[in-house]
Scaffold this motif. Structure first.
Motif, PDB file in Angstrom:
ATOM      1  N   PRO A  32       0.869  -1.324  -0.068  1.00  0.00           N
ATOM      2  CA  PRO A  32       0.250  -0.057   0.033  1.00  0.00           C
ATOM      3  C   PRO A  32       0.904   1.206   0.018  1.00  0.00           C
ATOM      4  O   PRO A  32       2.009   1.242   0.549  1.00  0.00           O
ATOM      5  N   LEU A  33       0.338   2.312  -0.278  1.00  0.00           N
ATOM      6  CA  LEU A  33       0.922   3.583  -0.176  1.00  0.00           C
ATOM      7  C   LEU A  33       1.116   4.144   1.101  1.00  0.00           C
ATOM      8  O   LEU A  33       2.330   4.540   1.490  1.00  0.00           O
ATOM      9  N   GLU A  34       0.153   3.549   2.129  1.00  0.00           N
ATOM     10  CA  GLU A  34       0.352   3.855   3.437  1.00  0.00           C
ATOM     11  C   GLU A  34      -0.606   3.287   4.338  1.00  0.00           C
ATOM     12  O   GLU A  34      -1.607   2.375   3.704  1.00  0.00           O
ATOM     13  N   ILE A  35      -0.393   2.813   5.592  1.00  0.00           N
ATOM     14  CA  ILE A  35      -1.102   2.251   6.515  1.00  0.00           C
ATOM     15  C   ILE A  35      -1.620   3.222   7.481  1.00  0.00           C
ATOM     16  O   ILE A  35      -0.746   3.920   8.152  1.00  0.00           O
ATOM     17  N   VAL A  36      -3.014   3.661   7.639  1.00  0.00           N
ATOM     18  CA  VAL A  36      -3.248   4.635   8.481  1.00  0.00           C
ATOM     19  C   VAL A  36      -4.113   4.003   9.600  1.00  0.00           C
ATOM     20  O   VAL A  36      -5.053   3.382   9.467  1.00  0.00           O
ATOM     21  N   VAL A  37      -3.391   4.177  10.869  1.00  0.00           N
ATOM     22  CA  VAL A  37      -3.871   3.733  12.217  1.00  0.00           C
ATOM     23  C   VAL A  37      -4.396   4.603  13.006  1.00  0.00           C
ATOM     24  O   VAL A  37      -3.524   5.688  13.283  1.00  0.00           O
ATOM     25  N   VAL A  38      -5.828   4.547  13.346  1.00  0.00           N
ATOM     26  CA  VAL A  38      -6.210   5.659  14.146  1.00  0.00           C
ATOM     27  C   VAL A  38      -6.555   4.999  15.560  1.00  0.00           C
ATOM     28  O   VAL A  38      -7.360   4.200  15.705  1.00  0.00           O
ATOM     29  N   CYS A  69     -16.766   3.763  14.083  1.00  0.00           N
ATOM     30  CA  CYS A  69     -16.900   4.369  13.027  1.00  0.00           C
ATOM     31  C   CYS A  69     -16.318   5.747  12.612  1.00  0.00           C
ATOM     32  O   CYS A  69     -15.828   6.209  11.815  1.00  0.00           O
ATOM     33  N   ALA A  70     -16.154   6.491  13.990  1.00  0.00           N
ATOM     34  CA  ALA A  70     -15.403   7.833  13.959  1.00  0.00           C
ATOM     35  C   ALA A  70     -13.847   7.676  13.442  1.00  0.00           C
ATOM     36  O   ALA A  70     -13.254   8.505  12.821  1.00  0.00           O
ATOM     37  N   ALA A  71     -13.390   6.556  14.090  1.00  0.00           N
ATOM     38  CA  ALA A  71     -11.764   6.333  13.976  1.00  0.00           C
ATOM     39  C   ALA A  71     -11.768   5.957  12.346  1.00  0.00           C
ATOM     40  O   ALA A  71     -10.879   6.514  11.644  1.00  0.00           O
ATOM     41  N   ARG A  72     -12.592   5.247  11.878  1.00  0.00           N
ATOM     42  CA  ARG A  72     -12.482   5.086  10.170  1.00  0.00           C
ATOM     43  C   ARG A  72     -12.691   5.941   9.342  1.00  0.00           C
ATOM     44  O   ARG A  72     -11.908   6.364   8.609  1.00  0.00           O
ATOM     45  N   ASN A  73     -13.624   6.719   9.982  1.00  0.00           N
ATOM     46  CA  ASN A  73     -13.972   8.211   9.114  1.00  0.00           C
ATOM     47  C   ASN A  73     -12.730   9.137   9.286  1.00  0.00           C
ATOM     48  O   ASN A  73     -12.355   9.848   8.386  1.00  0.00           O
ATOM     49  N   ARG A  74     -12.046   9.355  10.412  1.00  0.00           N
ATOM     50  CA  ARG A  74     -10.770  10.107  10.639  1.00  0.00           C
ATOM     51  C   ARG A  74      -9.748   9.582   9.528  1.00  0.00           C
ATOM     52  O   ARG A  74      -8.998  10.332   9.011  1.00  0.00           O
TER      53      ARG A  74
END
Length: 107
Positions: A32-38, A69-74
């Motif tokens: 992937p280009l990036e892995i975004v962990v919230v 859901c808020a974490a995914r949206n962020r």
């Protein structure tokens, strides 16, 4: 065509599982280009585990607990890839998962 993916991982108290999840993403044949962990206000050492993973692809964002859901949206709002791919903090992918998704998109 190689599409770029931002992998989205919402994280809440998955200290025991998150490293294996991220490592399964880093093991992809189509990286992937990036892995975004919230980190959604975890009360365990989940964020510390993520910070120990030495990869420039991993980006950790911390926020107060607001729910999955808020974490995914962020994470989606912060994503830079052409596509987003969601994975839960306690799941793992087979090494060819993103390659297969890329091929399906190109079809």
């Amino acid at each position: 065509m190689k599409n770029s993916f931002s992998v989205i991982i919402p994280l809440y108290n998955k200290e025991q599982e998150i490293e294996a999840t991220i490592r399964s993403v880093l093991a992809q044949t189509h990286l992937p280009l990036e892995i975004v962990v919230v980190n959604d206000g975890s009360t365990d050492r989940s964020a510390e585990v993520v910070e120990r993973i030495a990869s420039p692809l991993v980006r950790l964002i911390t926020q107060p607990n607001a729910g999955e859901c808020a974490a995914r949206n962020r994470a989606v709002s912060e994503a830079k890839g052409d596509y987003v791919a969601l994975v839960d903090a306690d799941d793992q992918w087979e090494p060819g998962f993103l390659e297969e998704i890329n091929a399906l998109i190109n079809e």
